[in-house]
Write an enzyme that holds these catalytic residues in place. Structure first.
Site, mmCIF file in Angstrom:
data_model
loop_
_atom_site.group_PDB
_atom_site.id
_atom_site.type_symbol
_atom_site.label_atom_id
_atom_site.label_comp_id
_atom_site.label_asym_id
_atom_site.label_seq_id
_atom_site.Cartn_x
_atom_site.Cartn_y
_atom_site.Cartn_z
ATOM 1 N N PRO A 2 0.922 -1.142 0.013
ATOM 2 C CA PRO A 2 0.071 -0.081 0.026
ATOM 3 C C PRO A 2 0.825 1.060 0.003
ATOM 4 C CG PRO A 2 -0.049 -0.906 2.181
ATOM 5 C CD PRO A 2 1.011 -1.669 1.417
ATOM 6 N N GLU A 3 0.238 2.443 -0.808
ATOM 7 C CA GLU A 3 0.792 3.520 -0.758
ATOM 8 C C GLU A 3 -0.154 4.652 -0.094
ATOM 9 O OE1 GLU A 3 2.576 4.638 -4.571
ATOM 10 O OE2 GLU A 3 2.748 2.394 -5.019
ATOM 11 N N HIS A 94 -1.666 -16.531 6.940
ATOM 12 C CA HIS A 94 -0.508 -15.599 7.053
ATOM 13 C C HIS A 94 -1.095 -14.665 8.003
ATOM 14 C CE1 HIS A 94 2.080 -17.345 4.412
ATOM 15 N NE2 HIS A 94 1.101 -17.234 3.291
ATOM 16 N N ARG A 113 4.232 -11.792 3.476
ATOM 17 C CA ARG A 113 5.890 -11.718 3.346
ATOM 18 C C ARG A 113 6.466 -11.308 4.707
ATOM 19 N NH1 ARG A 113 6.841 -8.640 -2.430
ATOM 20 N NH2 ARG A 113 8.913 -9.215 -1.763
#
Length: 279
Positions: A2-3, A94, A113
């Site tokens: 995300p930005e 996750h 990740r």
DNA sequence: ACGCCCGCCTGTAAGC
DNA sequence: TGCTTACAGGCGGGCG
């Protein structure tokens, strides 16, 4: 992931979802997500019994204000998600942190990740004083500058390439690889131009493009790419990818001049641009 | 002091 | 089909 537009979309979802709720229990299954803390119990203990006061954002950081006067800071990095859930919902593979509220719902931190993280700060610091956030530049949505001040700061970095500058979080907070390319296309400027080469008009165009593109991104709830990594608190993807002019559009016609969108490696990142109308 | 590149991870898609 | 490689919304650190 995300930005700024994606983080702001998540922030708005969290604000609606969390403010006024009290934390009943915290379950941590992945220490890496709370790596600044000594152990799970220390992290959970500081959260349990505490009520959420407000949810703020600075650049790509979320800052959750608690009535214990501590702040819960979250950064999602590449693949982090904050998701609303019910205790009976199956756990995503996750899931690293589950926060359960006395009212019944849950907030889950999911992050394949594991680059993302969350941590509690010492009490009573302003968000600008959190060491991790202290070096951030201005937030172009939350604390927009006057164009004259923007020009002054830009010319303070005369030789840095524009894409590097847009993505430099200590210059301006919130823009990453997608939105820097979109902003530069909107400005009609190539990624490798430098501030010292820009006319006043080009500086104004760049400034306007930053504000416009980020607000458009927010309006369309962020960008979700083919891998579906980014979704909001409710699990809903964004729509802004439909409006991308260059990102992930290699070989397609430029929406402005019908030139062919090119892709190049720049500073280790894929960079998309129109070789004909970005000069 | 700055820019570049790697490492951190997992998952997926492309290439052979 | 199956193995290997490249790459992905970020960022900090080490290097030249």
């Amino acid at each position: 992931m995300p930005e700024l537009p994606e983080v702001e979309t998540v922030r708005r979802g969290l604000e609606r979802e969390l403010v006024g709720k009290r934390i009943k229990s915290v379950e941590v299954t992945g220490m890496r997500s709370i790596r600044r803390h000594k152990n799970k119990n220390e992290f959970a203990g500081r959260l349990e019994g505490v009520k959420v006061k407000s949810v703020k954002r600075r650049g790509k950081y979320l800052v959750i204000h608690l009535d214990s006067s501590e702040l819960l800071v979250v950064h999602m990095r590449m693949s982090g998600q904050l998701r609303r859930a019910q205790p009976k919902d199956p756990l995503d593979k996750h899931t690293h942190v589950v926060i359960t509220f006395t009212q019944g719902g849950q907030l889950r931190f999911v992050d394949p990740r594991t680059f993302g993280e969350m941590f509690l700060t010492a009490p009573d610091v302003l968000s600008s004083q959190i060491p991790e956030l202290a070096d951030l530049g201005f937030d172009p949505v939350d604390e927009p500058l006057a164009v004259t001040e923007f020009a002054r700061r830009l010319l303070g970095r005369p030789g840095v390439k524009l894409k590097t500058l847009l993505m430099d979080q200590s210059f301006m907070a919130g823009v990453g690889n997608i939105y820097s390319d979109e902003i530069l296309w909107e400005s009609g400027l190539r990624f490798d131009r430098t501030p010292s080469q820009l006319s006043n008009m080009e500086i104004r165009r760049l400034f306007r493009a930053i504000v416009e593109i980020l607000h458009e991104g927010i309006k369309h709830r962020g960008s979700t790419l083919a891998d579906q990594q980014y979704v909001d608190v409710a699990g809903k993807p964004g729509d802004y990818q439909q409006f991308h002019a260059v990102y992930d559009r290699t070989g397609l016609a430029c929406r402005r001049c019908r030139g062919i969108i090119a892709r190049e490696k720049f500073a280790g990142r894929s960079t998309f641009f129109c070789p004909d109308c970005q000069v």
